[in-house]
Motif scaffolding. Structure first.
Motif, mmCIF file in Angstrom:
data_model
loop_
_atom_site.group_PDB
_atom_site.id
_atom_site.type_symbol
_atom_site.label_atom_id
_atom_site.label_comp_id
_atom_site.label_asym_id
_atom_site.label_seq_id
_atom_site.Cartn_x
_atom_site.Cartn_y
_atom_site.Cartn_z
ATOM 1 N N MET A 1 0.167 -9.560 -5.479
ATOM 2 C CA MET A 1 -0.205 -8.569 -4.497
ATOM 3 C C MET A 1 -1.111 -7.550 -5.173
ATOM 4 S SD MET A 1 2.289 -6.198 -2.132
ATOM 5 C CE MET A 1 2.980 -7.625 -1.340
ATOM 6 N N GLY A 2 -2.295 -7.354 -4.599
ATOM 7 C CA GLY A 2 -3.252 -6.443 -5.203
ATOM 8 C C GLY A 2 -3.401 -5.111 -4.504
ATOM 9 N N THR A 3 -3.250 -5.107 -3.160
ATOM 10 C CA THR A 3 -3.477 -3.871 -2.412
ATOM 11 C C THR A 3 -2.470 -3.737 -1.278
ATOM 12 O OG1 THR A 3 -5.842 -3.983 -2.897
ATOM 13 C CG2 THR A 3 -5.176 -2.534 -1.101
ATOM 14 N N VAL A 4 -1.841 -2.556 -1.231
ATOM 15 C CA VAL A 4 -0.943 -2.187 -0.140
ATOM 16 C C VAL A 4 -1.634 -1.073 0.626
ATOM 17 C CG1 VAL A 4 1.296 -1.184 0.463
ATOM 18 C CG2 VAL A 4 1.109 -2.772 -1.486
ATOM 19 N N LEU A 5 -1.797 -1.244 1.929
ATOM 20 C CA LEU A 5 -2.422 -0.222 2.769
ATOM 21 C C LEU A 5 -1.375 0.351 3.695
ATOM 22 C CD1 LEU A 5 -5.783 -0.021 4.349
ATOM 23 C CD2 LEU A 5 -3.849 0.049 5.920
ATOM 24 N N VAL A 6 -1.372 1.663 3.844
ATOM 25 C CA VAL A 6 -0.443 2.312 4.767
ATOM 26 C C VAL A 6 -1.218 3.241 5.682
ATOM 27 C CG1 VAL A 6 0.136 4.170 3.126
ATOM 28 C CG2 VAL A 6 1.716 3.628 4.998
ATOM 29 N N GLY A 7 -0.903 3.150 6.973
ATOM 30 C CA GLY A 7 -1.486 4.050 7.956
ATOM 31 C C GLY A 7 -0.557 5.222 8.182
ATOM 32 N N THR A 8 -1.127 6.397 8.348
ATOM 33 C CA THR A 8 -0.319 7.593 8.569
ATOM 34 C C THR A 8 -0.952 8.488 9.619
ATOM 35 O OG1 THR A 8 0.731 9.518 7.535
ATOM 36 C CG2 THR A 8 -1.432 8.872 6.682
ATOM 37 N N ASP A 9 -0.101 9.209 10.349
ATOM 38 C CA ASP A 9 -0.589 10.261 11.241
ATOM 39 C C ASP A 9 -0.220 11.624 10.668
ATOM 40 O OD1 ASP A 9 2.129 10.524 11.746
ATOM 41 O OD2 ASP A 9 1.999 9.986 13.866
ATOM 42 N N THR A 10 0.279 11.642 9.448
ATOM 43 C CA THR A 10 0.694 12.804 8.644
ATOM 44 C C THR A 10 2.005 13.431 9.097
ATOM 45 O OG1 THR A 10 -0.512 14.624 9.732
ATOM 46 C CG2 THR A 10 -1.738 13.304 8.101
ATOM 47 N N SER A 11 2.713 12.837 10.047
ATOM 48 C CA SER A 11 4.013 13.347 10.475
ATOM 49 C C SER A 11 5.059 13.009 9.420
ATOM 50 C CB SER A 11 4.412 12.735 11.816
ATOM 51 O OG SER A 11 4.636 11.342 11.669
ATOM 52 N N SER A 12 6.214 13.650 9.499
ATOM 53 C CA SER A 12 7.276 13.354 8.535
ATOM 54 C C SER A 12 7.772 11.925 8.698
ATOM 55 C CB SER A 12 8.420 14.354 8.662
ATOM 56 O OG SER A 12 9.017 14.276 9.929
ATOM 57 N N ALA A 13 7.782 11.409 9.922
ATOM 58 C CA ALA A 13 8.190 10.016 10.143
ATOM 59 C C ALA A 13 7.205 9.063 9.469
ATOM 60 C CB ALA A 13 8.295 9.718 11.634
ATOM 61 N N ALA A 14 5.924 9.298 9.655
ATOM 62 C CA ALA A 14 4.914 8.443 9.025
ATOM 63 C C ALA A 14 4.972 8.569 7.511
ATOM 64 C CB ALA A 14 3.527 8.796 9.535
ATOM 65 N N ASP A 15 5.380 9.726 7.008
ATOM 66 C CA ASP A 15 5.458 9.915 5.565
ATOM 67 C C ASP A 15 6.518 9.007 4.943
ATOM 68 O OD1 ASP A 15 4.292 11.446 3.338
ATOM 69 O OD2 ASP A 15 6.355 12.136 3.063
ATOM 70 N N LEU A 16 7.543 8.660 5.695
ATOM 71 C CA LEU A 16 8.528 7.710 5.196
ATOM 72 C C LEU A 16 7.876 6.340 4.961
ATOM 73 C CD1 LEU A 16 11.433 7.160 4.390
ATOM 74 C CD2 LEU A 16 11.947 6.732 6.802
ATOM 75 N N ALA A 17 6.977 5.939 5.834
ATOM 76 C CA ALA A 17 6.231 4.691 5.639
ATOM 77 C C ALA A 17 5.332 4.800 4.414
ATOM 78 C CB ALA A 17 5.416 4.357 6.876
ATOM 79 N N VAL A 18 4.729 5.964 4.199
ATOM 80 C CA VAL A 18 3.881 6.173 3.015
ATOM 81 C C VAL A 18 4.717 6.035 1.743
ATOM 82 C CG1 VAL A 18 2.457 7.849 1.754
ATOM 83 C CG2 VAL A 18 2.192 7.596 4.239
ATOM 84 N N GLU A 19 5.890 6.641 1.721
ATOM 85 C CA GLU A 19 6.765 6.540 0.549
ATOM 86 C C GLU A 19 7.177 5.093 0.296
ATOM 87 O OE1 GLU A 19 9.968 9.216 1.429
ATOM 88 O OE2 GLU A 19 8.693 10.985 1.207
ATOM 89 N N THR A 20 7.487 4.365 1.356
ATOM 90 C CA THR A 20 7.866 2.958 1.220
ATOM 91 C C THR A 20 6.701 2.140 0.671
ATOM 92 O OG1 THR A 20 9.456 3.154 3.030
ATOM 93 C CG2 THR A 20 8.691 0.933 2.486
ATOM 94 N N ALA A 21 5.507 2.402 1.177
ATOM 95 C CA ALA A 21 4.316 1.690 0.694
ATOM 96 C C ALA A 21 4.062 1.997 -0.774
ATOM 97 C CB ALA A 21 3.102 2.071 1.538
ATOM 98 N N ALA A 22 4.250 3.244 -1.178
ATOM 99 C CA ALA A 22 4.054 3.620 -2.585
ATOM 100 C C ALA A 22 5.071 2.916 -3.474
ATOM 101 C CB ALA A 22 4.147 5.129 -2.744
ATOM 102 N N ASP A 23 6.314 2.836 -3.017
ATOM 103 C CA ASP A 23 7.342 2.120 -3.783
ATOM 104 C C ASP A 23 6.980 0.649 -3.938
ATOM 105 O OD1 ASP A 23 8.825 4.456 -4.023
ATOM 106 O OD2 ASP A 23 10.235 3.930 -2.415
ATOM 107 N N LEU A 24 6.496 0.043 -2.858
ATOM 108 C CA LEU A 24 6.087 -1.358 -2.894
ATOM 109 C C LEU A 24 4.912 -1.565 -3.855
ATOM 110 C CD1 LEU A 24 6.355 -4.253 -1.790
ATOM 111 C CD2 LEU A 24 4.869 -3.548 0.110
ATOM 112 N N ALA A 25 3.926 -0.676 -3.767
ATOM 113 C CA ALA A 25 2.758 -0.774 -4.658
ATOM 114 C C ALA A 25 3.186 -0.628 -6.118
ATOM 115 C CB ALA A 25 1.723 0.279 -4.295
ATOM 116 N N ARG A 26 4.056 0.329 -6.390
ATOM 117 C CA ARG A 26 4.531 0.541 -7.771
ATOM 118 C C ARG A 26 5.275 -0.693 -8.272
ATOM 119 N NH1 ARG A 26 7.048 4.932 -6.984
ATOM 120 N NH2 ARG A 26 5.382 6.307 -7.671
ATOM 121 N N ALA A 27 6.160 -1.240 -7.457
ATOM 122 C CA ALA A 27 6.965 -2.398 -7.861
ATOM 123 C C ALA A 27 6.103 -3.633 -8.109
ATOM 124 C CB ALA A 27 8.013 -2.707 -6.791
ATOM 125 N N ARG A 28 5.007 -3.763 -7.378
ATOM 126 C CA ARG A 28 4.143 -4.942 -7.485
ATOM 127 C C ARG A 28 2.928 -4.727 -8.368
ATOM 128 N NH1 ARG A 28 6.429 -9.611 -5.552
ATOM 129 N NH2 ARG A 28 7.702 -9.093 -3.776
#
Length: 135
Positions: A1-28
């Motif tokens: 896996m080379g690239t993880v893309l996450v879409g955000t609307d900058t809300s706190s709910a969307a930020d949870l998706a950003v954190e999950t994407a960052a964890d996935l990118a770090r792990a891979r």
């Protein structure tokens, strides 16, 4: 896996998706692309600008938030789902991460579901994060 893309609307709910994407990118060992697509009329401007972070400030903070992850940020204009999928193609994303709840409640009738549209249009895998805990 080379690239993880996450879409955000900058809300706190969307930020949870950003954190999950960052964890996935770090792990891979993958790059993380964080994209905000501003619709013609941004819901944060029409309804309650205080409920979501300023997109430019929010995006600028991404590299500091996720040390050890190569982060790129993109700010686009247009239809959010279309924009997320277009940027995913441009970036050759292996996976797109979105939250399961974007705009909800009184806004639901104003905007269609971005996560559902991304699922329909995506040319890559899509990870849908349960963001109800932050709503």
């Amino acid at each position: 896996m080379g690239t993880v893309l996450v879409g955000t609307d900058t809300s706190s709910a969307a930020d949870l998706a950003v954190e999950t994407a960052a964890d996935l990118a770090r792990a891979r060992g993958a790059d993380l692309v964080v994209v905000y697509v501003r619709p013609a009329t941004a819901a944060r401007d029409v309804f309650d600008a205080d409920k979501a972070a300023d997109p430019a400030e929010y995006l600028a903070g991404m590299p500091r938030r996720f040390p050890g992850v190569k982060v790129r940020i993109r700010q686009e204009h247009g239809d959010p789902a279309e924009g997320i999928c277009r940027v995913a193609g441009d970036e050759r994303a292996d996976v797109i991460v979105v939250g399961n709840r974007g705009v909800h409640g009184r806004l639901l009738s104003y905007l269609r579901s971005v996560p559902n549209e991304v699922l329909r249009r995506a040319q890559s895998s899509v990870l849908v994060v349960d963001t109800r805990s932050r709503q």
